[in-house]
Design a protein around this motif. Structure first.
Motif, PDB file in Angstrom:
ATOM      1  N   SER A 173       2.738  -6.437   1.638  1.00 46.85           N
ATOM      2  CA  SER A 173       2.236  -5.498   0.802  1.00 46.85           C
ATOM      3  C   SER A 173       3.260  -4.175   0.207  1.00 46.85           C
ATOM      4  O   SER A 173       3.107  -3.630  -0.685  1.00 46.85           O
ATOM      5  N   GLY A 219       0.690 -10.821   0.502  1.00 49.02           N
ATOM      6  CA  GLY A 219       0.918  -9.530   0.565  1.00 49.02           C
ATOM      7  C   GLY A 219       1.719  -8.720  -0.312  1.00 49.02           C
ATOM      8  O   GLY A 219       1.205  -7.685  -1.036  1.00 49.02           O
ATOM      9  N   GLY A 229       0.406  -6.214  -3.190  1.00 48.15           N
ATOM     10  CA  GLY A 229       0.928  -4.909  -3.001  1.00 48.15           C
ATOM     11  C   GLY A 229       1.492  -4.263  -4.553  1.00 48.15           C
ATOM     12  O   GLY A 229       1.574  -3.305  -4.676  1.00 48.15           O
ATOM     13  N   ARG A 250      -1.585  -1.295  -1.973  1.00 48.70           N
ATOM     14  CA  ARG A 250      -0.224  -1.291  -1.226  1.00 48.70           C
ATOM     15  C   ARG A 250      -0.329  -0.016  -0.109  1.00 48.70           C
ATOM     16  O   ARG A 250      -0.191  -0.318   1.022  1.00 48.70           O
TER      17      ARG A 250
END
Length: 323
Positions: free
Chosen positions: A60, A177, A181, A188
């Motif tokens: 992220s 992720g 993000g 994030r």
């Protein structure tokens, strides 16, 4: 008691100490997970789920956006880092294969130690000696994280193949992720806080899979592996950094082993049981390499930066004299 403050003075301590505690407990009390079961047993044997969360949250923090310079610099260092690990891995395969030699050295340990850069160390050194745009290059280099590229390298070395499902599964948490993000900055910021907290927990779980009676001979070899990472990958990264318009500091600063690389051997072994026999030794060797490179790399970078500064001072005086 200032436990964390004391630990922070030792490079990689948040990974090293839990790893050693887990290995000590497993060596002395190997029946603990089955005796207690429940959450204690899960923590003892649960490194893989924690690593999955770790890579998801770390993904992220990776941004899709990058300037052309950052893409060029980060891409060049990434390709060099992974490429030199692949070359060394292929050469080592001719002598070691899927086995270990004296001291616990394996191709898995070599590739895992060379493939992944210590991002925190890189950013800290860039902040002190480098340029902001070179610091931004880590947004590209961080794609090294996780077992995916190590699996690719081992496959290229001809040691063993991995099913495509295992290859995709190794990188999927990181990619998911990364997508989340980039879609939501608040998400994030929320997920970015997790990776540092998760490190001691997956390190403890990895340590609980080690037995000191089996890995006692790996210490010296692990130290030599760390020195090898700094010297060999450092030389290649230094050259590429200079060729892409840098002064060499960024390249030298990337010649480290990331803390999360200690989780790669276990992840590789989970995807291919052929590596199960060497994964334990490889884990502790990579962990040793993390510490060695975290100590040695800043010394090399500091020495080179001071050397550059001494060279630049006479040039500045000459320029001032002509004005």
């Amino acid at each position: 008691m200032k436990i964390k403050a004391t630990m922070d003075k030792i490079p990689g301590s948040m990974m090293l100490f839990p790893l050693l505690i887990g290995a000590t407990l497993n060596t002395l009390f190997p029946e603990t997970p089955t005796f207690f079961g429940s959450f204690t047993g899960a923590l003892w044997t649960g490194a893989m789920p924690i690593l999955a969360v770790f890579f998801f949250c770390m993904g992220s923090t990776l941004s899709f956006r990058a300037t052309p310079y950052i893409l060029k610099k980060g891409g060049a260092l990434l390709i060099t880092k992974v490429g030199i690990a692949a070359i060394v891995g292929i050469i080592a395969t001719q002598f070691i294969g899927n086995d270990m030699i004296l001291g616990g050295l394996s191709v898995l340990a070599i590739v895992a130690a060379m493939n992944d850069t210590n991002g925190g160390m890189y950013m800290a050194l860039m902040g002190q000696f480098g340029k902001p745009e070179d610091a931004g290059a880590y947004s590209i280099m961080s794609l090294e994280s996780g077992p995916f590229l190590t699996m690719v390298t081992l496959g290229a070395a001809g040691l063993a193949g991995f099913p495509w499902q295992a290859m995709v599964g190794a990188i999927l948490p990181l990619v998911l992720g990364m997508i989340l993000g980039n879609l939501d900055k608040d998400l994030r910021d929320f997920l970015a806080k997790a990776p540092p907290v998760l490190i001691p927990f997956f390190a403890f779980g990895l340590g609980c899979g080690l037995d000191f009676t089996k890995v006692a001979a790996s210490g010296l070899t692990g130290i030599l592996l760390g020195v090898f990472v700094v010297v060999v990958s450092g030389a290649a990264l230094f050259l590429v950094d200079r060729l892409t318009g840098g002064n060499g500091i960024a390249g030298l600063s990337a010649a480290t082993t990331a803390g999360n690389a200690a989780g790669v051997p276990a992840a590789v072994a989970a995807a291919n049981p052929a590596y199960a026999a060497v994964a334990g030794n490889a884990t502790i060797m990579v962990a040793t390499s993390v510490i060695v490179t975290a100590i040695l790399c800043p010394i090399v970078v500091s020495w080179y930066a001071n050397r550059l500064q001494k060279k630049e001072k006479p040039l500045l005086k000459q320029q001032e004299a002509t004005l």
